[in-house]
Design an enzyme around this catalytic site. Structure first.
Site: not given
Ligand code: TTP
Ligand code: MG
Length: 348
Positions: A104, A5
């Protein structure tokens, strides 16, 4: 499983081209600068987070918390370009990559032992820093849910591996809401059963859980006892399905655009059927001969799997944004906001 992320993504993208704001509290907002007071915070740097500013907060409130705040209006086209470069790098490893959002992804690292998994994480962080100039956080563990939670716990600029036997202690005492995918609805069902922490889920009968939370129940049980079996699902969970192609010659004739659009719609629809997904968004891209481009999209009221709907929305978007003075070089059609017809739940 490796979960990655990007840190304060939109804000970090802006810092790449606004070095003068490095180290400053910076927010990225939804409105143009001149009416920024009407917008909300999309994200902010970690310096701004120290003041209590976070995503979703009205800009007006953010300014109350920090007077010296720097404001930049969101430029999603640019963030998508940066994202594409990061994902190209991630996909270059030849492993299955499941993209969850613009910043992500979960990557299948089956076959790697803990040491090699950590080396891969370290290498990825190094390459993204060097080749794109951005920082990210990586969580490594068993299953997507746990890996994402590990990633969250290591932010920002972190790299953390949680071994199998460390999972249950890691989860102990954590609120059920910390499990990715547990939204207000599932949470309130669990609360009504007297379950507020993740460890308690593990001690409840699976049948009862399934009765309250449906197909998620068994998965929740597995997560709670440290046996998250979720796997990377590459194709069907992709964020969008798109096709774009250069026209035979640059054109200012809309019927050329429609003819090519028909072909692209056919191909996009072919993928929609093959992957058996529903879509809620339809978008088009128009690239001009001067290499500028526009993207336009429409969200439907309901999920759909109809070819006619892709075709009619795309046609409308092309028509509305057509400019006879600007020769078109290339066009694209996409569907997005996808949902599986059945099965797999999304994490984010
Ligand atoms: P996140 O990964 O949730 O947030 P982030 O990358 O800014 O910060 P971090 O991961 O370090 O906590 O979201 C990615 C991007 O998505 C974010 O940069 C901006 C956008 N976004 C919104 O536009 N609105 C939102 O409410 C959220 C949460 C994110
Ligand atoms: Mg992020």
């Amino acid at each position: 499983m490796l979960y990655i992320d990007m840190d304060s993504f939109f804000a970090s993208c802006e810092l790449l081209r606004h070095k003068e704001y490095i180290g400053k509290p910076l927010v990225i907002g939804t409105s143009e600068e001149k009416d920024k007071d009407r917008g909300v915070v999309q994200t902010c740097t970690y310096e701004a987070r120290k003041f209590g500013i976070k995503s979703g907060m009205p800009i007006v409130q953010a300014y109350k918390l920090c007077k010296e705040l720097v404001y930049i209006a969101s430029d999603e086209k640019y963030y998508e370009d940066v994202s594409e470069r990061i994902f190209a790098l991630l996909r270059g490893y030849g492993r299955q990559v499941e993209q969850y959002s613009i910043d992500e992804a979960a990557i299948d690292i089956e076959g790697l032992d803990y040491n090699n998994a950590l080396s891969m994480g370290k290498e990825l962080k190094g390459r993204i820093a060097e080749e794109v100039g951005l920082k990210c956080t990586i969580g490594i563990s068993h299953g997507k849910y746990i890996a994402k939670m590990v990633c969250e716990s290591a932010k920002p600029d972190g790299l953390k591996l949680l071994k199998k036997e460390e999972i249950v202690p890691f989860l102990a005492g954590k609120a059920i809401e910390e499990i990715p995918g547990v939204g207000p609805k599932t949470a309130s069902k669990l609360h009504s059963m007297g379950i507020d922490t993740i460890d308690k889920i593990g001690s409840v009968d699976v049948q009862l859980l399934a009765k309250a939370t449906g197909s998620f129940g068994a998965e929740l049980h597995n997560i709670a006892v440290g046996d998250d079996r979720s796997k990377v699902v590459e194709s069907s969970e992709a964020l969008s399905i798109s096709r774009e192609r250069t026209l035979e010659k640059n054109t200012t004739n809309i019927s050329d655009v429609y003819a090519m659009a028909d072909k692209l719609v056919e191909e996009v629809y072919g993928d929609v059927k093959k992957k058996n997904v529903l879509f809620k968004g339809v978008g088009v891209k128009i690239k001009y001969d001067d290499f500028t481009y526009v993207t336009r999209s429409t969200l439907l009221k309901n999920y759909s799997q109809s070819k006619e709907q892709i075709a009619s929305v795309a046609k409308k978007l092309f028509e509305k944004n057509f400019d006879a003075k600007k020769p078109i070089r290339k066009i694209g059609v996409k569907v997005y906001s996808l949902s599986k017809v059945s099965g797999q739940r999304r994490l984010a």
